[in-house]
Design a protein around this motif. Sequence first.
Motif, PDB file in Angstrom:
ATOM      1  N   VAL A 231      -1.643   5.682  26.942  1.00 28.49           N
ATOM      2  CA  VAL A 231      -3.056   4.597  27.357  1.00 28.49           C
ATOM      3  C   VAL A 231      -3.594   5.278  27.300  1.00 28.49           C
ATOM      4  O   VAL A 231      -3.186   6.671  28.685  1.00 28.49           O
ATOM      5  CB  VAL A 231      -2.875   3.711  27.503  1.00 28.49           C
ATOM      6  CG1 VAL A 231      -2.622   3.671  29.394  1.00 28.49           C
ATOM      7  CG2 VAL A 231      -3.788   2.703  27.920  1.00 28.49           C
ATOM      8  N   CYS A 232      -5.242   6.096  27.342  1.00 27.26           N
ATOM      9  CA  CYS A 232      -6.001   6.862  28.288  1.00 27.26           C
ATOM     10  C   CYS A 232      -6.492   6.231  29.206  1.00 27.26           C
ATOM     11  O   CYS A 232      -6.646   5.129  28.928  1.00 27.26           O
ATOM     12  CB  CYS A 232      -7.326   6.815  26.394  1.00 27.26           C
ATOM     13  SG  CYS A 232      -8.150   7.966  28.006  1.00 27.26           S
ATOM     14  N   HIS A 233      -6.606   6.827  30.578  1.00 28.94           N
ATOM     15  CA  HIS A 233      -6.648   6.960  31.586  1.00 28.94           C
ATOM     16  C   HIS A 233      -8.640   6.240  31.655  1.00 28.94           C
ATOM     17  O   HIS A 233      -8.789   5.619  32.795  1.00 28.94           O
ATOM     18  CB  HIS A 233      -6.309   6.820  32.649  1.00 28.94           C
ATOM     19  CG  HIS A 233      -5.171   6.554  33.140  1.00 28.94           C
ATOM     20  ND1 HIS A 233      -4.638   5.498  33.736  1.00 28.94           N
ATOM     21  CD2 HIS A 233      -3.540   6.502  31.882  1.00 28.94           C
ATOM     22  CE1 HIS A 233      -2.526   5.582  34.063  1.00 28.94           C
ATOM     23  NE2 HIS A 233      -2.852   6.125  32.863  1.00 28.94           N
ATOM     24  N   ALA A 234      -9.366   7.050  31.227  1.00 32.23           N
ATOM     25  CA  ALA A 234     -10.548   6.579  30.687  1.00 32.23           C
ATOM     26  C   ALA A 234     -11.190   5.600  30.556  1.00 32.23           C
ATOM     27  O   ALA A 234     -12.398   5.257  30.879  1.00 32.23           O
ATOM     28  CB  ALA A 234     -11.362   7.923  29.995  1.00 32.23           C
ATOM     29  N   CYS A 235     -10.860   5.542  28.875  1.00 31.14           N
ATOM     30  CA  CYS A 235     -11.076   4.641  28.025  1.00 31.14           C
ATOM     31  C   CYS A 235     -10.583   3.522  27.493  1.00 31.14           C
ATOM     32  O   CYS A 235     -10.838   2.810  26.547  1.00 31.14           O
ATOM     33  CB  CYS A 235     -12.237   5.222  26.708  1.00 31.14           C
ATOM     34  SG  CYS A 235     -11.114   6.073  25.899  1.00 31.14           S
ATOM     35  N   ASP A 236      -9.112   4.019  27.755  1.00 32.01           N
ATOM     36  CA  ASP A 236      -8.224   2.134  27.900  1.00 32.01           C
ATOM     37  C   ASP A 236      -8.159   1.735  26.884  1.00 32.01           C
ATOM     38  O   ASP A 236      -7.519   1.369  26.008  1.00 32.01           O
ATOM     39  CB  ASP A 236      -8.359   1.175  28.272  1.00 32.01           C
ATOM     40  CG  ASP A 236      -8.664   0.973  29.843  1.00 32.01           C
ATOM     41  OD1 ASP A 236      -7.613   1.432  30.289  1.00 32.01           O
ATOM     42  OD2 ASP A 236      -9.788   0.427  30.221  1.00 32.01           O
ATOM     43  N   ARG A 246      -4.403  14.647  23.740  1.00 32.71           N
ATOM     44  CA  ARG A 246      -5.955  13.974  24.335  1.00 32.71           C
ATOM     45  C   ARG A 246      -6.354  12.870  23.877  1.00 32.71           C
ATOM     46  O   ARG A 246      -5.754  12.573  22.452  1.00 32.71           O
ATOM     47  CB  ARG A 246      -6.631  15.480  23.413  1.00 32.71           C
ATOM     48  CG  ARG A 246      -7.726  15.350  23.882  1.00 32.71           C
ATOM     49  CD  ARG A 246      -9.001  16.657  23.209  1.00 32.71           C
ATOM     50  NE  ARG A 246      -7.867  18.145  22.941  1.00 32.71           N
ATOM     51  CZ  ARG A 246      -8.830  18.395  24.527  1.00 32.71           C
ATOM     52  NH1 ARG A 246     -10.088  17.521  25.046  1.00 32.71           N
ATOM     53  NH2 ARG A 246      -8.516  19.835  24.899  1.00 32.71           N
ATOM     54  N   CYS A 247      -6.750  11.968  24.302  1.00 28.04           N
ATOM     55  CA  CYS A 247      -7.401  10.666  23.815  1.00 28.04           C
ATOM     56  C   CYS A 247      -8.135  11.132  22.113  1.00 28.04           C
ATOM     57  O   CYS A 247      -9.495  11.967  22.893  1.00 28.04           O
ATOM     58  CB  CYS A 247      -8.276   9.517  25.189  1.00 28.04           C
ATOM     59  SG  CYS A 247      -8.963   8.621  23.976  1.00 28.04           S
ATOM     60  N   PRO A 248      -8.356  10.678  21.470  1.00 31.88           N
ATOM     61  CA  PRO A 248      -8.603  10.539  20.453  1.00 31.88           C
ATOM     62  C   PRO A 248     -10.414  10.216  20.684  1.00 31.88           C
ATOM     63  O   PRO A 248     -11.288  10.782  19.834  1.00 31.88           O
ATOM     64  CB  PRO A 248      -8.168  10.142  19.022  1.00 31.88           C
ATOM     65  CG  PRO A 248      -7.793   8.715  20.045  1.00 31.88           C
ATOM     66  CD  PRO A 248      -6.744   9.779  21.216  1.00 31.88           C
ATOM     67  N   ARG A 249     -10.381   9.046  21.582  1.00 32.77           N
ATOM     68  CA  ARG A 249     -12.032   8.466  21.585  1.00 32.77           C
ATOM     69  C   ARG A 249     -12.745   8.891  23.084  1.00 32.77           C
ATOM     70  O   ARG A 249     -13.827   9.761  22.186  1.00 32.77           O
ATOM     71  CB  ARG A 249     -11.740   6.952  21.801  1.00 32.77           C
ATOM     72  CG  ARG A 249     -13.290   6.203  22.237  1.00 32.77           C
ATOM     73  CD  ARG A 249     -12.772   4.727  22.872  1.00 32.77           C
ATOM     74  NE  ARG A 249     -13.515   3.949  22.352  1.00 32.77           N
ATOM     75  CZ  ARG A 249     -13.274   2.621  22.693  1.00 32.77           C
ATOM     76  NH1 ARG A 249     -12.271   2.268  23.828  1.00 32.77           N
ATOM     77  NH2 ARG A 249     -14.235   1.589  22.092  1.00 32.77           N
ATOM     78  N   CYS A 250     -12.307   9.804  23.490  1.00 35.43           N
ATOM     79  CA  CYS A 250     -12.880  10.095  24.360  1.00 35.43           C
ATOM     80  C   CYS A 250     -12.807  12.091  24.883  1.00 35.43           C
ATOM     81  O   CYS A 250     -13.370  12.037  26.118  1.00 35.43           O
ATOM     82  CB  CYS A 250     -13.373   9.319  26.134  1.00 35.43           C
ATOM     83  SG  CYS A 250     -11.558   9.857  26.630  1.00 35.43           S
ATOM     84  N   GLY A 251     -11.587  12.268  24.246  1.00 34.58           N
ATOM     85  CA  GLY A 251     -11.635  13.591  24.681  1.00 34.58           C
ATOM     86  C   GLY A 251     -10.666  13.740  26.586  1.00 34.58           C
ATOM     87  O   GLY A 251      -9.869  15.556  25.870  1.00 34.58           O
TER      88      GLY A 251
HETATM   89 ZN   LIG Z   1      -9.953   8.002  26.281  1.00 36.66          ZN
END
Ligand SMILES: [Zn+2]
Length: 428
Positions: A231-236, A246-251
Amino acid sequence: MSIANASGRGRVVLCRQCDQLMILPARAPGESAHCHRCHHHVAAAAQRDVQITLSWAIAAALMLGLVFCFDFLSFSTRGIGHTMSFIDAARSLLGYDYPSLAALLLATTVGLPGLYLAALIYLCAGARPDRRLPGAIALARLLRPLEPWLMSDVFIVGVLVALIKIVSLADIQIGPSFVAFCIYSLLLIRTFSLVDWVTLWDAIAPHPVLASDFGRALDFHRSGRSQQLMVCHACDTPFAINPAHRCPRCGKRHLAHGVDRTQLTWALLATAVILYIPANVYPILSTVTLGESEPQTIIGGVVHLAAAGSWPIALVIFVASVVVPISKIIALAWLCVAARRGRQRNALERTRLYRVTEKIGRWSMIDVFVVAILGSLVQAGALMAIHPGPAALSFAAVVVITMIAALTFDTRLLWQNADEPRKALDHA
Ligand SMILES: [Zn+2]
Ligand SMILES: [Zn+2]
């Protein structure tokens, strides 16, 4: 109420505190959702309209501006008076050669909150799912990690403690700037409570993750890690592990699964323990009366207040400066041991202990703020003055380092082999 299980329709979410895979159904306005296993808030109360959050944020920002326009506090004793503005609190710390304390004071009370409010206003006012707002993703990534460091509420308690400490020695007057600061702080707390990150991220970068997006069947009775998900800790956003993590949504780039940061937590706790020694040995402030200097340590200040009959304030300082830092260090050390042993009994209780530890740590900053206010306000020449002592710096470092130590701890370690849960989400 208890709601849909794994087979329900909705977006896929992965709890960042226990790594449980769940389905988050559409929320009605005012409805929040929390993880059924560890009770972590997976989604805040859904907002009917983002304009409500925007209006509270604008009100808080305007009130913050007023803090700099008037006098903050006035002090006078035997005909000698002194008036301070808000900025004077930081300026006096600079004058006493404590630039790091001055920077910490300004950053936690007005600098970071001001940045947070400005960015939130920009995002709430400009973000639309159908258009890309310049810099929005970078700003949104920045905002959530800032939240524990916004301490205007702690500062108000620090000011009140400082005033009670000196009210018997001098005449104190509260200025309009202090009133503005209190209102700004309340508005800021209200703004926090209204931010719905799920909806805000959907406006900034729409990316609803559905179970069908993964191209394989997901097992909602197993953790994300066991299915190569993180899970991305910036955008969940939950995503399949990729080589760069790398998060595909926020990078945002993340640590690889399995990287154990417990050693880092231990190192920070050891640093805090070492710094806590000078914080208690050296004076945190010195009172100079008619040329005679009287240094006071943290414990000495508590004893002095208790002897003078100010039991409630003595208790506040004792809890904030002694009980909270020590119990926080012990609790985090115990959690590190529990995570290393991999025992999963009482994982929920341990996660709750972690949350309490994380939440209360910032309140230890009260004594640092008390010293900043007293050092700036009590300036009556040779008659009476209060200077900050070296312990203020060590103690501020203890608070900051234990806060960072809490942030480095990964609660998912407490749930590694926990029994797989049966339900997904609760609506609250
Ligand atoms: Zn993210
Ligand atoms: Zn959870």
